[in-house]
Design a protein around this motif. Structure first.
Motif, short mmCIF file in Angstrom:
data_model
loop_
_atom_site.label_atom_id
_atom_site.label_comp_id
_atom_site.label_asym_id
_atom_site.label_seq_id
_atom_site.Cartn_x
_atom_site.Cartn_y
_atom_site.Cartn_z
N GLY A 27 87.61 -50.58 -12.93
CA GLY A 27 88.04 -51.24 -14.15
C GLY A 27 88.49 -52.67 -13.94
N ARG A 28 89.18 -52.94 -12.83
CA ARG A 28 89.64 -54.31 -12.56
C ARG A 28 88.45 -55.24 -12.40
NH1 ARG A 28 92.66 -57.18 -14.36
NH2 ARG A 28 94.28 -55.63 -14.12
N GLU A 29 87.43 -54.77 -11.70
CA GLU A 29 86.23 -55.58 -11.49
C GLU A 29 85.55 -55.87 -12.84
OE1 GLU A 29 82.18 -55.46 -8.75
OE2 GLU A 29 83.73 -53.96 -8.42
N ALA A 30 85.53 -54.91 -13.74
CA ALA A 30 84.94 -55.13 -15.06
C ALA A 30 85.67 -56.25 -15.80
CB ALA A 30 84.97 -53.84 -15.88
N VAL A 31 86.99 -56.20 -15.77
CA VAL A 31 87.79 -57.25 -16.42
C VAL A 31 87.52 -58.60 -15.76
CG1 VAL A 31 90.15 -58.06 -16.86
CG2 VAL A 31 89.60 -55.63 -17.13
N ASP A 32 87.50 -58.62 -14.44
CA ASP A 32 87.28 -59.86 -13.72
C ASP A 32 85.92 -60.48 -14.05
OD1 ASP A 32 89.79 -59.57 -12.57
OD2 ASP A 32 89.01 -58.87 -10.64
N TRP A 33 84.90 -59.66 -14.18
CA TRP A 33 83.56 -60.18 -14.50
C TRP A 33 83.54 -60.79 -15.89
CZ3 TRP A 33 78.41 -58.08 -12.51
CH2 TRP A 33 78.46 -57.88 -11.12
N VAL A 34 84.15 -60.13 -16.86
CA VAL A 34 84.16 -60.68 -18.22
C VAL A 34 84.97 -61.98 -18.24
CG1 VAL A 34 84.89 -60.29 -20.61
CG2 VAL A 34 83.77 -58.45 -19.33
N ARG A 36 85.41 -64.05 -15.70
CA ARG A 36 84.64 -65.05 -14.97
C ARG A 36 83.45 -65.56 -15.78
NH1 ARG A 36 81.35 -62.38 -10.58
NH2 ARG A 36 79.99 -62.11 -12.37
N ASP A 37 82.72 -64.63 -16.41
CA ASP A 37 81.47 -64.99 -17.08
C ASP A 37 81.64 -65.44 -18.52
OD1 ASP A 37 80.23 -64.33 -14.69
OD2 ASP A 37 79.69 -62.31 -15.34
N ALA A 41 79.06 -63.43 -22.44
CA ALA A 41 78.11 -63.17 -21.36
C ALA A 41 77.43 -61.81 -21.46
CB ALA A 41 78.82 -63.29 -20.01
N TYR A 42 78.06 -60.86 -22.13
CA TYR A 42 77.55 -59.49 -22.18
C TYR A 42 77.40 -59.04 -23.62
CZ TYR A 42 79.00 -59.84 -17.35
OH TYR A 42 79.15 -60.26 -16.06
N ILE A 63 89.85 -56.45 -21.47
CA ILE A 63 88.58 -57.11 -21.81
C ILE A 63 88.61 -57.62 -23.24
CG2 ILE A 63 86.14 -56.65 -22.29
CD1 ILE A 63 86.15 -54.89 -19.74
N LEU A 64 89.16 -56.83 -24.15
CA LEU A 64 89.18 -57.24 -25.55
C LEU A 64 90.12 -58.41 -25.81
CD1 LEU A 64 88.82 -53.79 -27.32
CD2 LEU A 64 87.08 -55.57 -27.01
N ARG A 65 91.09 -58.63 -24.93
CA ARG A 65 91.93 -59.83 -25.05
C ARG A 65 91.10 -61.07 -24.68
NH1 ARG A 65 96.22 -56.32 -23.70
NH2 ARG A 65 96.11 -56.56 -21.43
N ILE A 66 90.15 -60.91 -23.78
CA ILE A 66 89.29 -62.01 -23.35
C ILE A 66 88.11 -62.19 -24.30
CG2 ILE A 66 87.76 -62.83 -21.49
CD1 ILE A 66 89.44 -60.89 -19.63
N ALA A 67 87.52 -61.07 -24.71
CA ALA A 67 86.30 -61.06 -25.52
C ALA A 67 86.50 -60.08 -26.69
CB ALA A 67 85.11 -60.65 -24.66
#
Length: 121
Positions: A27-34, A36-37, A41-42, A63-67
């Motif tokens: 899950g942390r990696e998923a957040v980091d990718w969103v 970063r990208d 991006a997705y 993720i929803l805070r970012i996107a």
């Protein structure tokens, strides 16, 4: 999805439908990718609920805070109605129980994905 064998099966099936797939291991990696990208991006995220490091509910909220417009579909081995509700409460747009019915998953992706549609053309 954190299981390597399940990742391969999911990736092959989705790519056969015309999707471009990015895989992460937790899950942390998923957040980091969103993060970063960027938020655009997705087109969609398939989120395993029982992820290591950061579970799917917490990862979804971050993720929803970012996107905020990114659609996230939860995947879990639990088919109980309360599990679906927990997914929706975390901000996911839909939920699918494992083992994954791939035809149903594709329908859900087509319903919720942004951008070019999976399997089009």
């Amino acid at each position: 999805e954190d299981d390597p064998a399940n990742q391969i099966v999911m990736q092959e099936n989705l790519e056969a439908e015309g999707a471009r797939v990015a895989l992460v291991n937790d899950g942390r990696e998923a957040v980091d990718w969103v993060r970063r990208d960027g938020p655009d991006a997705y087109d969609i995220v398939l989120m395993d609920i029982q992820m290591p490091v950061l579970n799917g509910y917490a990862a979804t909220r971050e993720i929803l805070r970012i996107a905020p417009d990114l659609s996230i579909i939860g995947q879990t081995a639990h088919a109980m109605p309360e599990e679906r509700q927990k997914s929706l409460d975390a901000g996911m747009v839909d939920h699918i129980a494992k083992p994954i019915n791939f035809e149903l998953l594709v329908q859900k992706i087509l319903k919720h994905a942004a951008g070019p549609r999976l399997g089009a053309g």
